[in-house]
Scaffold this motif. Structure first.
Motif, PDB file in Angstrom:
ATOM      1  N   LYS A  33      -1.610 -35.718 -43.374  1.00  0.00           N
ATOM      2  CA  LYS A  33      -1.822 -37.778 -43.968  1.00  0.00           C
ATOM      3  C   LYS A  33      -1.274 -38.352 -45.053  1.00  0.00           C
ATOM      4  CE  LYS A  33      -6.123 -40.402 -43.985  1.00  0.00           C
ATOM      5  NZ  LYS A  33      -5.781 -41.177 -43.066  1.00  0.00           N
ATOM      6  N   VAL A  34      -0.721 -38.927 -44.601  1.00  0.00           N
ATOM      7  CA  VAL A  34      -0.002 -39.487 -45.715  1.00  0.00           C
ATOM      8  C   VAL A  34      -0.650 -40.957 -46.709  1.00  0.00           C
ATOM      9  CG1 VAL A  34       2.514 -41.304 -46.436  1.00  0.00           C
ATOM     10  CG2 VAL A  34       2.404 -39.904 -44.150  1.00  0.00           C
ATOM     11  N   LEU A  35      -0.853 -40.932 -47.549  1.00  0.00           N
ATOM     12  CA  LEU A  35      -1.435 -41.756 -49.003  1.00  0.00           C
ATOM     13  C   LEU A  35      -0.867 -42.279 -49.403  1.00  0.00           C
ATOM     14  CD1 LEU A  35      -4.279 -39.074 -49.644  1.00  0.00           C
ATOM     15  CD2 LEU A  35      -4.357 -40.360 -47.736  1.00  0.00           C
ATOM     16  N   LEU A  68      11.205 -46.034 -41.772  1.00  0.00           N
ATOM     17  CA  LEU A  68      11.878 -45.673 -43.228  1.00  0.00           C
ATOM     18  C   LEU A  68      10.577 -44.717 -43.331  1.00  0.00           C
ATOM     19  CD1 LEU A  68      13.933 -49.260 -43.883  1.00  0.00           C
ATOM     20  CD2 LEU A  68      14.311 -46.768 -42.706  1.00  0.00           C
ATOM     21  N   GLY A  69      11.761 -44.335 -45.183  1.00  0.00           N
ATOM     22  CA  GLY A  69      10.154 -43.827 -45.501  1.00  0.00           C
ATOM     23  C   GLY A  69      10.652 -42.325 -46.369  1.00  0.00           C
ATOM     24  N   SER A  99      14.722 -34.990 -42.587  1.00  0.00           N
ATOM     25  CA  SER A  99      14.264 -34.299 -41.616  1.00  0.00           C
ATOM     26  C   SER A  99      13.908 -36.243 -41.006  1.00  0.00           C
ATOM     27  CB  SER A  99      13.253 -33.854 -41.949  1.00  0.00           C
ATOM     28  OG  SER A  99      12.387 -34.508 -42.321  1.00  0.00           O
ATOM     29  N   GLY A 100      14.671 -37.086 -40.782  1.00  0.00           N
ATOM     30  CA  GLY A 100      14.601 -38.343 -39.969  1.00  0.00           C
ATOM     31  C   GLY A 100      13.138 -39.648 -40.613  1.00  0.00           C
ATOM     32  N   PHE A 101      13.114 -39.092 -42.038  1.00  0.00           N
ATOM     33  CA  PHE A 101      12.213 -40.415 -42.654  1.00  0.00           C
ATOM     34  C   PHE A 101      10.472 -40.043 -42.059  1.00  0.00           C
ATOM     35  CE2 PHE A 101      16.210 -40.451 -45.275  1.00  0.00           C
ATOM     36  CZ  PHE A 101      16.086 -41.496 -46.053  1.00  0.00           C
ATOM     37  N   GLY A 102      10.375 -41.383 -42.464  1.00  0.00           N
ATOM     38  CA  GLY A 102       9.145 -41.648 -41.759  1.00  0.00           C
ATOM     39  C   GLY A 102       7.839 -41.164 -42.417  1.00  0.00           C
ATOM     40  N   GLY A 103       7.843 -42.233 -43.288  1.00  0.00           N
ATOM     41  CA  GLY A 103       6.631 -42.175 -44.614  1.00  0.00           C
ATOM     42  C   GLY A 103       6.560 -43.158 -44.839  1.00  0.00           C
ATOM     43  N   ALA A 108       2.572 -38.548 -41.237  1.00  0.00           N
ATOM     44  CA  ALA A 108       4.288 -37.493 -40.882  1.00  0.00           C
ATOM     45  C   ALA A 108       3.992 -36.644 -40.573  1.00  0.00           C
ATOM     46  CB  ALA A 108       4.764 -38.401 -42.092  1.00  0.00           C
ATOM     47  N   VAL A 109       5.120 -36.222 -39.462  1.00  0.00           N
ATOM     48  CA  VAL A 109       5.311 -34.638 -39.924  1.00  0.00           C
ATOM     49  C   VAL A 109       6.853 -33.889 -40.431  1.00  0.00           C
ATOM     50  CG1 VAL A 109       4.772 -34.625 -37.264  1.00  0.00           C
ATOM     51  CG2 VAL A 109       6.845 -35.014 -37.349  1.00  0.00           C
TER      52      VAL A 109
END
Length: 318
Positions: A33-35, A68-69, A99-103, A108-109
């Protein structure tokens, strides 16, 4: 979940806040769980698809990964069956660039090898400002720069994300630091520990008589021929900004002069994240943050970064 999506290469205007499916962790991954997250130059390169070689890994005509992220901090919500180093509820920070960013999303995983426990005395926003920039600074100084106690080093671009960590890490390792930045950022560089600050608008460090054991270079705004005379015998030059010249000619220049010229391709390592978290908990490094944004303001943050002259880091609260 909400996420910032881009479907075609281009400018920050291409970024849209959308509702997307929450990612599912594989057996060797965790769901975070991205904070908080932070913005890096890498996000800008992926968004624009430039320089063109980035497309060989990110997608030739359209982005392969649409979120992105890289830098994140947050709380682990689920763990895959093969994960051994984390459990649900752990507070973590890490770098998703491999691993593909995603932040820039609510979830995110990540594989456990790119995460570490969050520094206890930092907020989630402060922790999210650390991974890519601080690891780049550490690897540039230690691995390619071979920094030693007592070294005289110069950091060109000392007030940006990488540079601001480089000052602090170099001081923690016992070096004497000269920081090159604008006059408006001189106080920041001194606060971070720089022994001397050069205002690049007034002085050109390549035209002075001083020589350095190590030069860490972000802007890469001088040629190797200009850099070579201000390196001591056996000195090292490390470009952490993209340098085609150092990439193509660094080995030849190193052989010819007996000095080392290299381009850094930093890679996140769990051990480095753990070390940096320890330095943060000991009060030896901290992340200077210029501005906080919300998730829907990611385009604004990337636009600001594109303009340059950033002092420290731009952080996203999610």
């Amino acid at each position: 979940m909400k996420a910032i999506i881009y479907e075609t290469y281009g400018s920050p205007e291409n970024l849209k806040l959308k509702e997307v499916n929450r990612p599912e962790p594989k057996a060797d991954e965790v769901l975070v769980k991205v904070l908080a997250a932070s913005v890096n130059q890498a996000d800008g390169h992926l968004l624009s698809g430039t320089p063109f070689p980035v497309r060989f890994s990110s997608g030739l005509f359209r982005p392969k990964h649409q979120i992105l992220g890289a830098d994140i901090s947050g709380v682990i919500e689920r763990v895959g069956k093969d994960v051994t180093q984390f459990q649900v509820g752990d507070q973590i920070f890490g770098d998703l660039s491999g691993s593909g960013f995603g932040g820039f999303a609510e979830y995110a995983v990540a594989k456990e090898g790119v995460l570490a426990k969050k520094p206890k005395n930092l907020t989630f926003e402060e922790a999210a400002a650390m991974p890519m920039a601080s690891v780049t600074a550490l690897q540039g100084l230690r691995d390619l720069g071979k920094i030693k106690k007592g070294d005289e080093i110069l950091i060109n671009g000392a007030s940006g994300g990488v540079g601001s960590f480089a000052i602090q890490i170099a001081k923690a390792l016992g070096a004497k630091v000269t920081a090159v930045c604008s006059r408006r950022n001189a106080d920041l560089a001194k606060t971070l520990g720089a022994d001397e600050v050069i205002d690049y608008a007034v002085r050109n460090f390549t035209q002075e008589d001083r020589k350095f054991d190590l030069i860490l270079d972000g802007p890469v705004n001088h040629s190797l021929n200009q850099i070579e005379p201000v390196l001591k015998g056996g000195g090292r030059y490390v470009a952490f900004g993209f340098s085609m010249e150092a990439l193509m000619l660094g080995s030849w220049k190193s052989y010819r002069t007996g000095k080392k010229f290299a381009t850094l391709m930093a890679k996140v390592k769990k051990d480095d994240l753990v070390l940096l978290a320890t330095l943060a908990d000991e009060g030896k490094i901290y992340p200077p943050i210029q501005q906080n944004f919300t998730l829907d303001e990611v385009p604004e943050a990337l636009s600001l970064m594109k303009k340059g002259k950033i002092s420290g880091k731009l952080v996203i609260t999610i």
